[in-house]
Design an enzyme around this catalytic site. Structure first.
Site, PDB file in Angstrom:
ATOM      1  N   TYR A   1      -1.525   0.001  10.445  1.00  0.00           N
ATOM      2  CA  TYR A   1      -2.125  -0.317   9.178  1.00  0.00           C
ATOM      3  C   TYR A   1      -0.623   0.020   8.284  1.00  0.00           C
ATOM      4  O   TYR A   1      -0.005  -0.527   7.595  1.00  0.00           O
ATOM      5  CB  TYR A   1      -3.128   0.468   8.476  1.00  0.00           C
ATOM      6  CG  TYR A   1      -3.561  -0.047   7.015  1.00  0.00           C
ATOM      7  CD1 TYR A   1      -3.647  -1.590   6.849  1.00  0.00           C
ATOM      8  CD2 TYR A   1      -3.328   0.939   6.154  1.00  0.00           C
ATOM      9  CE1 TYR A   1      -3.762  -1.773   5.433  1.00  0.00           C
ATOM     10  CE2 TYR A   1      -3.629   0.243   4.863  1.00  0.00           C
ATOM     11  CZ  TYR A   1      -3.944  -1.129   4.422  1.00  0.00           C
ATOM     12  OH  TYR A   1      -4.217  -1.324   3.179  1.00  0.00           O
TER      13      TYR A   1
ATOM     14  N   SER B   1       0.801  -1.396  -0.117  1.00  0.00           N
ATOM     15  CA  SER B   1       0.068   0.080  -0.038  1.00  0.00           C
ATOM     16  C   SER B   1       0.789   1.291   0.093  1.00  0.00           C
ATOM     17  O   SER B   1       1.776   1.208   0.734  1.00  0.00           O
ATOM     18  CB  SER B   1      -0.918   0.066   1.181  1.00  0.00           C
ATOM     19  OG  SER B   1      -1.644   1.261   1.353  1.00  0.00           O
TER      20      SER B   1
HETATM   21  P1  NDP Z   1     -11.833  -5.616   0.305  1.00  0.00           P
HETATM   22  O1  NDP Z   1     -12.032  -5.555   1.855  1.00  0.00           O
HETATM   23  O2  NDP Z   1     -12.627  -5.459  -0.514  1.00  0.00           O
HETATM   24  O3  NDP Z   1     -11.044  -7.131   0.200  1.00  0.00           O
HETATM   25  C1  NDP Z   1     -10.238  -7.561   1.238  1.00  0.00           C
HETATM   26  C2  NDP Z   1     -10.162  -9.097   0.863  1.00  0.00           C
HETATM   27  O4  NDP Z   1      -9.179  -9.705   1.907  1.00  0.00           O
HETATM   28  C3  NDP Z   1     -11.431  -9.884   1.065  1.00  0.00           C
HETATM   29  O5  NDP Z   1     -11.479 -10.843   0.103  1.00  0.00           O
HETATM   30  C4  NDP Z   1     -11.496 -10.667   2.444  1.00  0.00           C
HETATM   31  O6  NDP Z   1     -12.110 -11.679   2.345  1.00  0.00           O
HETATM   32  C5  NDP Z   1     -10.114 -11.060   2.509  1.00  0.00           C
HETATM   33  N1  NDP Z   1      -9.451 -11.298   3.889  1.00  0.00           N
HETATM   34  C6  NDP Z   1      -9.439 -10.248   4.860  1.00  0.00           C
HETATM   35  N2  NDP Z   1      -8.938 -10.811   5.937  1.00  0.00           N
HETATM   36  C7  NDP Z   1      -8.588 -12.115   5.573  1.00  0.00           C
HETATM   37  C8  NDP Z   1      -8.347 -13.214   6.517  1.00  0.00           C
HETATM   38  N3  NDP Z   1      -8.018 -13.424   7.673  1.00  0.00           N
HETATM   39  N4  NDP Z   1      -8.207 -14.413   5.686  1.00  0.00           N
HETATM   40  C9  NDP Z   1      -8.397 -14.515   4.390  1.00  0.00           C
HETATM   41  N5  NDP Z   1      -8.859 -13.513   3.666  1.00  0.00           N
HETATM   42  C10 NDP Z   1      -9.166 -12.278   4.240  1.00  0.00           C
HETATM   43  O7  NDP Z   1     -10.346  -4.621   0.019  1.00  0.00           O
HETATM   44  P2  NDP Z   1      -9.275  -4.485  -1.062  1.00  0.00           P
HETATM   45  O8  NDP Z   1      -9.479  -5.360  -2.159  1.00  0.00           O
HETATM   46  O9  NDP Z   1      -8.975  -2.995  -1.320  1.00  0.00           O
HETATM   47  O10 NDP Z   1      -8.100  -5.152  -0.368  1.00  0.00           O
HETATM   48  C11 NDP Z   1      -7.236  -6.175  -0.728  1.00  0.00           C
HETATM   49  C12 NDP Z   1      -5.727  -5.616  -0.365  1.00  0.00           C
HETATM   50  O11 NDP Z   1      -5.420  -4.591  -0.939  1.00  0.00           O
HETATM   51  C13 NDP Z   1      -5.359  -5.710   1.194  1.00  0.00           C
HETATM   52  O12 NDP Z   1      -4.237  -6.303   1.670  1.00  0.00           O
HETATM   53  C14 NDP Z   1      -5.610  -4.248   1.340  1.00  0.00           C
HETATM   54  O13 NDP Z   1      -4.888  -3.788   2.599  1.00  0.00           O
HETATM   55  C15 NDP Z   1      -4.820  -3.484   0.128  1.00  0.00           C
HETATM   56  N6  NDP Z   1      -5.020  -2.191  -0.034  1.00  0.00           N
HETATM   57  C16 NDP Z   1      -6.242  -1.751  -0.296  1.00  0.00           C
HETATM   58  C17 NDP Z   1      -6.288  -0.248  -0.707  1.00  0.00           C
HETATM   59  C18 NDP Z   1      -7.746   0.182  -0.969  1.00  0.00           C
HETATM   60  O14 NDP Z   1      -7.602   1.485  -1.077  1.00  0.00           O
HETATM   61  N7  NDP Z   1      -8.667  -0.272  -1.295  1.00  0.00           N
HETATM   62  C19 NDP Z   1      -4.903   0.277  -1.056  1.00  0.00           C
HETATM   63  C20 NDP Z   1      -3.926  -0.476  -1.006  1.00  0.00           C
HETATM   64  C21 NDP Z   1      -3.808  -1.532  -0.524  1.00  0.00           C
HETATM   65  P3  NDP Z   1     -12.928 -12.548   3.448  1.00  0.00           P
HETATM   66  O15 NDP Z   1     -13.468 -11.252   4.253  1.00  0.00           O
HETATM   67  O16 NDP Z   1     -14.193 -13.179   2.824  1.00  0.00           O
HETATM   68  O17 NDP Z   1     -12.199 -13.233   4.434  1.00  0.00           O
HETATM   69  C1  8X3 Z   2      -5.171   1.601   1.584  1.00  0.00           C
HETATM   70  C2  8X3 Z   2      -4.554   2.915   1.111  1.00  0.00           C
HETATM   71  O1  8X3 Z   2      -4.101   5.380   1.895  1.00  0.00           O
HETATM   72  O2  8X3 Z   2      -6.182   4.134   2.817  1.00  0.00           O
HETATM   73  O3  8X3 Z   2      -3.960   0.751   1.642  1.00  0.00           O
HETATM   74  O4  8X3 Z   2      -4.171   3.907   3.602  1.00  0.00           O
HETATM   75  S1  8X3 Z   2      -4.902   4.092   2.573  1.00  0.00           S
END
Ligand code: NDP
Ligand code: 8X3
Length: 265
Positions: free
Chosen positions: A165, A152
């Site tokens: 985070y 991220s």
């Molecule tokens: P979502 O919340 O849409 O997706 C998160 C996914 O992670 C879900 O499928 C959830 O599935 C899964 N998950 C969470 N915890 C667990 C666990 N303990 N075991 C297995 N699966 C898990 O968010 P994003 O798609 O945005 O997030 C995906 C990744 O991208 C994350 O690592 C997030 O930190 C990162 N990210 C997101 C950003 C944003 O602004 N959206 C920016 C930068 C990075 P379920 O709950 O069904 O288990």
């Molecule tokens: C998610 C991006 O800027 O919300 O990883 O932390 S931010």
């Protein structure tokens, strides 16, 4: 030219929503064989169908909680059975996408809650370590196999309320860098793909369902969407086998910096 990902096995964690779900469809569209894990099985089942409709050579799902070592090991044992069903010369796990994770709350350190900190460290840091330890033995050497860790912008900069985070995602970045050193000589590639503001379920999870807060975060600005990142994951994994994209930072044009987001009136 046919896709380099055709008929390749691709394992995606956190495939039930956001980037993981979009990546399942995008790798599916390349004709890959996708193995999908997350905790919500109803959502995974739907994404599996979508991956098949997109063109996946195979698509299967299994419950996975990356915060539990036993769950990770069961999941990878299941993945190994899928991969071994039709052994071919280049069989094995071609792409591992460590995507599961997210944020919990936006509290200052002084107001922070143990349970939020623990969830963030478990999924974003320990989850990546556990999945990698279990899955790398399934990856062939010198054939362009790739580990894509989702980091991220938060792993590179600090913001108020982001301590746990930001620390977790900085941890992911350092795990990626260490792993690249440790795997040197195997031909296995390791990348950190680091998005900025993206509209997925991320903020709904972070703000624990407070949709007013979620809407405020994206108000007047154009964030990334999950498909933007999925397209990049496909591109990175389909470079020629001798090319490693070490790290990639992807932000929406409106987000010049973490504290400078353009908002239309
Ligand atoms: P979502 O919340 O849409 O997706 C998160 C996914 O992670 C879900 O499928 C959830 O599935 C899964 N998950 C969470 N915890 C667990 C666990 N303990 N075991 C297995 N699966 C898990 O968010 P994003 O798609 O945005 O997030 C995906 C990744 O991208 C994350 O690592 C997030 O930190 C990162 N990210 C997101 C950003 C944003 O602004 N959206 C920016 C930068 C990075 P379920 O709950 O069904 O288990
Ligand atoms: C998610 C991006 O800027 O919300 O990883 O932390 S931010």
């Amino acid at each position: 030219m046919p896709s380099r990902l055709k008929d390749k096995w691709v394992l995606i964690t956190g495939a039930s929503s956001g980037f993981g779900a979009a990546a399942s469809r995008a790798f599916g569209a390349e004709g890959a064989k996708v193995l999908l894990g997350a905790r919500r099985l109803d959502r995974l089942e739907q994404v599996t169908l979508e991956a098949r409709q997109a063109g996946a050579a195979e698509a299967h799902f299994h419950v996975l909680d990356v915060s539990q070592t036993a769950s990770v090991e069961t999941f990878v044992a299941w993945a190994k059975v899928q991969i071994s069903r039709a052994p071919t010369a280049d069989a094995g796990l071609h792409v591992l996408i460590n995507n599961a994770g997210g944020a919990q709350g936006l509290d200052s350190v002084l107001a922070g809650k143990d349970e939020d900190w623990e969830v963030m460290m478990q999924s974003n840091v320990l989850g990546v370590l556990r999945m990698t330890r279990a899955a790398v033995p399934l990856m062939p050497h010198h054939l362009g196999a790739t580990i894509l860790n989702i980091g991220s912008l938060a792993g590179r900069v600090a913001y108020e309320g982001g301590a746990a985070y930001c620390a977790a995602k900085a941890g992911e970045l350092q795990i990626t860098r260490c792993l690249r050193l440790e795997l040197n000589g195997t031909g296995i590639r390791v990348s950190s793909i680091d998005p900025g503001l993206a509209r997925t379920e991320f903020a709904t999870v972070r703000f624990k369902g407070d949709e007013a807060r979620v809407n405020k975060l994206y108000e007047g600005t154009q964030p990334l969407v999950a498909e933007d990142i999925a397209e990049i994951l496909v591109w990175v994994a389909s470079r020629p086998p001798h090319v490693n994209i070490d790290e990639m930072l992807i932000k929406p044009v409106d987000q010049a910096a973490i504290h400078k987001v353009f908002r239309r009136q």
